[in-house]
Design a protein around this motif. Structure first.
Motif, PDB file in Angstrom:
ATOM      1  N   PHE A 267     -19.155 -66.881 -52.658  1.00  0.00           N
ATOM      2  CA  PHE A 267     -17.984 -67.555 -53.224  1.00  0.00           C
ATOM      3  C   PHE A 267     -17.180 -66.613 -54.123  1.00  0.00           C
ATOM      4  O   PHE A 267     -15.966 -66.743 -54.241  1.00  0.00           O
ATOM      5  N   LYS A 268     -17.848 -65.642 -54.719  1.00  0.00           N
ATOM      6  CA  LYS A 268     -17.152 -64.684 -55.590  1.00  0.00           C
ATOM      7  C   LYS A 268     -16.208 -63.775 -54.814  1.00  0.00           C
ATOM      8  O   LYS A 268     -15.385 -63.091 -55.417  1.00  0.00           O
ATOM      9  N   THR A 269     -16.308 -63.766 -53.474  1.00  0.00           N
ATOM     10  CA  THR A 269     -15.394 -62.936 -52.687  1.00  0.00           C
ATOM     11  C   THR A 269     -14.002 -63.551 -52.611  1.00  0.00           C
ATOM     12  O   THR A 269     -13.059 -62.895 -52.187  1.00  0.00           O
ATOM     13  N   VAL A 270     -13.884 -64.813 -53.014  1.00  0.00           N
ATOM     14  CA  VAL A 270     -12.586 -65.494 -53.004  1.00  0.00           C
ATOM     15  C   VAL A 270     -11.979 -65.338 -54.393  1.00  0.00           C
ATOM     16  O   VAL A 270     -12.382 -66.009 -55.343  1.00  0.00           O
ATOM     17  N   GLU A 271     -11.043 -64.424 -54.514  1.00  0.00           N
ATOM     18  CA  GLU A 271     -10.407 -64.144 -55.799  1.00  0.00           C
ATOM     19  C   GLU A 271      -8.955 -64.573 -55.751  1.00  0.00           C
ATOM     20  O   GLU A 271      -8.309 -64.494 -54.708  1.00  0.00           O
ATOM     21  N   ILE A 272      -8.450 -65.011 -56.898  1.00  0.00           N
ATOM     22  CA  ILE A 272      -7.039 -65.361 -56.991  1.00  0.00           C
ATOM     23  C   ILE A 272      -6.431 -64.651 -58.201  1.00  0.00           C
ATOM     24  O   ILE A 272      -7.132 -64.361 -59.171  1.00  0.00           O
ATOM     25  N   ALA A 273      -5.155 -64.383 -58.104  1.00  0.00           N
ATOM     26  CA  ALA A 273      -4.427 -63.805 -59.237  1.00  0.00           C
ATOM     27  C   ALA A 273      -3.892 -64.956 -60.091  1.00  0.00           C
ATOM     28  O   ALA A 273      -3.589 -66.036 -59.586  1.00  0.00           O
ATOM     29  N   VAL A 274      -3.785 -64.716 -61.382  1.00  0.00           N
ATOM     30  CA  VAL A 274      -3.273 -65.716 -62.311  1.00  0.00           C
ATOM     31  C   VAL A 274      -1.926 -65.243 -62.839  1.00  0.00           C
ATOM     32  O   VAL A 274      -1.796 -64.096 -63.302  1.00  0.00           O
TER      33      VAL A 274
END
Length: 110
Positions: free
Chosen positions: A97-104
């Motif tokens: 699940f940590k492979t799914v990253e988003i920018a803020v």
């Protein structure tokens, strides 16, 4: 060991044409490392996982892990059905699940 694991991940990245990340857990009882490799999921897979994670985050992580684990290169305990190996499977799902990253967005309106 760390250098060998990283080198193999780099080789698998070339072979699979995507980023491959190693996951390593340590079995204290047997004093051995359990090593696995996961591929970077594609964008559509990430979006599906994020949608499903809104209601079932652990199940979403499990489905993601099943789709990105490189089974033939990973310790068989990651995909074992034995209850004593569940800790490795579940640990792998959390790492997946940590492979799914988003920018803020950091822009602040006045």
């Amino acid at each position: 060991m760390k250098v060998d694991v990283q080198k193999k991940a780099e080789e698998l990245s070339v072979k699979h044409n995507c980023k491959v990340t190693p996951i390593v857990f340590h079995d204290e009882e047997k004093s051995e490392d359990i090593i696995g490799y996961i591929k970077e999921p594609n964008r559509m897979t990430k979006l599906r996982v994020m949608d499903k994670a809104m209601t079932s985050p652990v199940t979403a992580s499990s489905e993601l892990f099943d789709s990105i684990i490189i089974k033939e290169e990973s310790d068989p305990r990651f995909t074992s059905e034995k209850s004593e190996d569940d800790k490795y499977y579940i640990g792998g799902t959390m790492e997946a699940f940590k492979t799914v990253e988003i920018a803020v967005n950091t822009f602040k309106k006045k």
